[in-house]
Scaffold this motif. Sequence first.
Motif, mmCIF file in Angstrom:
data_model
loop_
_atom_site.group_PDB
_atom_site.id
_atom_site.type_symbol
_atom_site.label_atom_id
_atom_site.label_comp_id
_atom_site.label_asym_id
_atom_site.label_seq_id
_atom_site.Cartn_x
_atom_site.Cartn_y
_atom_site.Cartn_z
ATOM 1 N N ASP A 195 2.577 -5.666 4.387
ATOM 2 C CA ASP A 195 1.879 -4.636 3.602
ATOM 3 C C ASP A 195 1.797 -3.381 4.481
ATOM 4 O O ASP A 195 0.939 -3.269 5.352
ATOM 5 N N LEU A 197 1.040 -0.301 3.691
ATOM 6 C CA LEU A 197 -0.149 0.521 3.451
ATOM 7 C C LEU A 197 -1.322 0.020 4.287
ATOM 8 O O LEU A 197 -2.099 0.814 4.834
ATOM 9 N N GLU A 198 -1.462 -1.315 4.399
ATOM 10 C CA GLU A 198 -2.508 -1.877 5.256
ATOM 11 C C GLU A 198 -2.268 -1.530 6.721
ATOM 12 O O GLU A 198 -3.198 -1.234 7.465
ATOM 13 N N LYS A 200 -0.785 1.108 7.829
ATOM 14 C CA LYS A 200 -1.130 2.527 7.985
ATOM 15 C C LYS A 200 -2.636 2.705 8.124
ATOM 16 O O LYS A 200 -3.112 3.448 8.997
ATOM 17 N N ARG A 201 -3.392 2.007 7.287
ATOM 18 C CA ARG A 201 -4.858 2.118 7.347
ATOM 19 C C ARG A 201 -5.399 1.525 8.652
ATOM 20 O O ARG A 201 -6.452 1.939 9.138
ATOM 21 N N ALA A 202 -4.694 0.565 9.228
ATOM 22 C CA ALA A 202 -5.130 -0.062 10.489
ATOM 23 C C ALA A 202 -4.818 0.798 11.700
ATOM 24 O O ALA A 202 -5.221 0.458 12.811
ATOM 25 N N PRO A 365 -4.128 -6.169 10.330
ATOM 26 C CA PRO A 365 -4.049 -6.202 8.862
ATOM 27 C C PRO A 365 -2.690 -5.709 8.367
ATOM 28 O O PRO A 365 -2.137 -4.748 8.883
ATOM 29 N N GLY A 366 -2.139 -6.429 7.407
ATOM 30 C CA GLY A 366 -0.836 -6.077 6.841
ATOM 31 C C GLY A 366 0.248 -7.052 7.230
ATOM 32 O O GLY A 366 1.289 -7.131 6.572
#
Length: 383
Positions: A195, A197-198, A200-202, A365-366
Amino acid sequence: MRLDDDFEDEYDYDDYYDHEMTHRSSTATFRYAVIIGSVSVLGILLIVLLLNSGNGQRSGAQGSSQYSGVSAAEQEHAQNLQLENSVEELLSGSTLTADDLDIWEERPGDTAVENEPEEPSSVVIKDDPSTDGLHTLIIHDNGTEEWVSINQYLARNDYDYSGLVYQRPLMKYYENNTRVSYVGVDISKTQDYVDFLELKRAGIEFVMLRLGQRGYSSGEITMDEYFMDNLKRASEAGLDVGVYFFSQAVTVEEAEEEAQFVIDTLSENKIQYPVVFAMDTIPNEVSRIDSLDKMERTNIALAFMDKIRENGYFPMVYGDKEWLIQKLSLGSMIGYDVWLSQEMDIPDYPYQFVMWQYTTHGSIPGIAGDANLNICFIDYSVK
């Protein structure tokens, strides 16, 4: 200094007089005459000794002349008396103490002698490869260790590792309180679905995707099954992308073939980070490259990277410390960036590198399983 407790004079005076009485006379008058004569002789001898005490030792002939005219028994008695007086003088006349004798060693807890130079806190062993700054330690896969010389003609990395900050799970590098590094992950089909997007957020900023590989036995070139999907979704998530190819080329021609495969695959896709040449043996397996020597491996890597550069991409070579130092000729690869794989808190690779894979067992995450986490000291997106 003192005598032993069981010390006794070697001469026994009672035995002496008993012996003389047996051989001379049993009369008391004669005994008294002998005693008076002996005392007179001893008095004369003491006067002679005092007069000659500063003149050193005399020869044997001179020593015997002192006692001319005196019986053998009387001479022996006088000599023993002189010995006794000499011992007494040594015992009573010495002012030395144990502290004056250099045979005594200082015991733990004793006060050091004033002005005596202190022992160094640590002793550097001459020619110790761990401290001479001229060697670096290689730990082989089987656990054995080897100190190898550092090539003084290769540029050393100048990172100040006090600027490394590990904000779990991400490693960051600061200079003058400003972050000058970028965090990323490398991904292949081994990670299964990712994932982005996850990620990137991490806090992930770039990804290195495996584009393809050559079979270590068959020699066939294939694309990573997840590459095209990973490239598309990573780009859509706003992540910078680089790629790597796992080579098993055994000739320069095969290396150029692998490079062309990468170029053709990327022809309609834009990437920001390098195209990486990665090569390694296969644990517990026989691979095509096992018989290659150092210069053959080096020439293969150079053929791949030269072709990549000619087509407008940033070339890079990947490897762990042992592979880079002992399996390649780094002196022949000056000008090409290095991606170091070394799972340590602080890398001890002595030469320049621009990317560091610091763990293959990260968690973020991801990615469902183990994550390969990296730090890059260059922002390739602006080069």
